[in-house]
Scaffold this motif. Sequence first.
Motif, PDB file in Angstrom:
ATOM      1  N   ASP A 219       0.868  -1.178   0.000  1.00 60.36           N
ATOM      2  CA  ASP A 219       0.000   0.000   0.000  1.00 60.36           C
ATOM      3  C   ASP A 219       0.902   1.223   0.000  1.00 60.36           C
ATOM      4  OD1 ASP A 219      -1.886   1.953   0.395  1.00 60.36           O
ATOM      5  OD2 ASP A 219      -2.864   0.988   2.091  1.00 60.36           O
ATOM      6  N   ILE A 220       1.098   1.806  -1.180  1.00 60.86           N
ATOM      7  CA  ILE A 220       2.029   2.924  -1.372  1.00 60.86           C
ATOM      8  C   ILE A 220       1.311   4.224  -1.001  1.00 60.86           C
ATOM      9  CG2 ILE A 220       3.470   4.144  -3.036  1.00 60.86           C
ATOM     10  CD1 ILE A 220       3.437   1.541  -4.731  1.00 60.86           C
TER      11      ILE A 220
ATOM     12  N   ASP B  25       4.630   4.968   3.853  1.00 61.98           N
ATOM     13  CA  ASP B  25       4.223   6.373   3.790  1.00 61.98           C
ATOM     14  C   ASP B  25       5.412   7.259   4.131  1.00 61.98           C
ATOM     15  OD1 ASP B  25       1.226   7.659   3.606  1.00 61.98           O
ATOM     16  OD2 ASP B  25       2.622   8.996   4.636  1.00 61.98           O
TER      17      ASP B  25
ATOM     18  N   ALA C  71       7.465   7.313  -1.934  1.00 65.85           N
ATOM     19  CA  ALA C  71       6.724   6.549  -2.937  1.00 65.85           C
ATOM     20  C   ALA C  71       7.396   6.573  -4.299  1.00 65.85           C
ATOM     21  CB  ALA C  71       5.297   7.102  -3.053  1.00 65.85           C
TER      22      ALA C  71
ATOM     23  N   THR D  41      -2.103   2.260  -4.939  1.00 70.18           N
ATOM     24  CA  THR D  41      -1.954   3.650  -4.519  1.00 70.18           C
ATOM     25  C   THR D  41      -3.355   4.229  -4.411  1.00 70.18           C
ATOM     26  OG1 THR D  41      -1.805   4.565  -6.776  1.00 70.18           O
ATOM     27  CG2 THR D  41       0.242   3.893  -5.720  1.00 70.18           C
TER      28      THR D  41
ATOM     29  N   VAL E 152       6.002   7.621  -9.220  1.00 70.37           N
ATOM     30  CA  VAL E 152       5.382   6.653  -8.305  1.00 70.37           C
ATOM     31  C   VAL E 152       4.889   5.435  -9.076  1.00 70.37           C
ATOM     32  CG1 VAL E 152       3.505   6.279  -6.664  1.00 70.37           C
ATOM     33  CG2 VAL E 152       4.752   8.457  -6.660  1.00 70.37           C
TER      34      VAL E 152
ATOM     35  N   ALA F 281       6.075   1.569  -8.719  1.00 71.37           N
ATOM     36  CA  ALA F 281       5.120   0.485  -8.461  1.00 71.37           C
ATOM     37  C   ALA F 281       5.315  -0.640  -9.472  1.00 71.37           C
ATOM     38  CB  ALA F 281       3.695   1.016  -8.517  1.00 71.37           C
TER      39      ALA F 281
ATOM     40  N   THR G 132      -4.819   1.685  -8.793  1.00 70.38           N
ATOM     41  CA  THR G 132      -4.717   3.072  -8.353  1.00 70.38           C
ATOM     42  C   THR G 132      -6.102   3.685  -8.354  1.00 70.38           C
ATOM     43  OG1 THR G 132      -3.582   5.201  -8.659  1.00 70.38           O
ATOM     44  CG2 THR G 132      -4.221   4.009 -10.658  1.00 70.38           C
TER      45      THR G 132
END
Length: 219
Positions: free
Chosen positions: A40-41, A63, A85, A100, A113, A117, A129
């Motif tokens: 979980d970005i 985070d 991220a 995200t 980001v 990912a 996302t």
Amino acid sequence: MRARYDGLAEWYDERFVADAPPHQPGLLELLGPGSGPCLDIGCGTGRNFDSIRASGRSVVGLDFSIDQLGRARLRTDGSLLHGDAAALPFADASFDTAITMWISTDVDDFGAVLREAARVLRPGGVFVTYGVHPCFNGPHVVYEEDGRRTVHPTYRQTGWHTDLPWWAEDGIRRRIGMSHLTLADYLNAVIRSGLRVEYFEEPAGQDIPHALALRARKP
């Protein structure tokens, strides 16, 4: 470098997360069933941990805000990491799933980001996302009391926006600002990440879409 949400985590969590429904509209369907760790970005205070677990996966949260992670710890005994991220502290092909949620407006380079990912996903891995709809939710949009939205002719002014006169005095945007991408910039960032999009969604909840979401896969 101080994280934008440091000093706001308790207020943010109580206002936006504590009494929210357990799953955001359509998120479980986008994730689909799975197993193993889900990254979980930009996990914030853990708003989506229940959804990750309900899909059959375990939580790995990251985070940039130490304060946010402190609140997130109340929602999981899984792994939580402090990190950027756009420069994830993981090896290539480390995860089968990454998400995200609502961070495109909070980072300096959403494309970076997405590329990160994609890098940490294994071939065939799922990416979701979900966040601000570039057309109907942004610094150029005013939410009217009768449900209409007024769109200012600043849609193409991308980047950081701060202190706009129509932002609520007690709102999150007045406190930290908001980064804006046009829809074309957003979709092109997804394409350039190398991820292969499988499905787009404008999640239910309001007549005028508030959010835009997608599921993609690493080839």
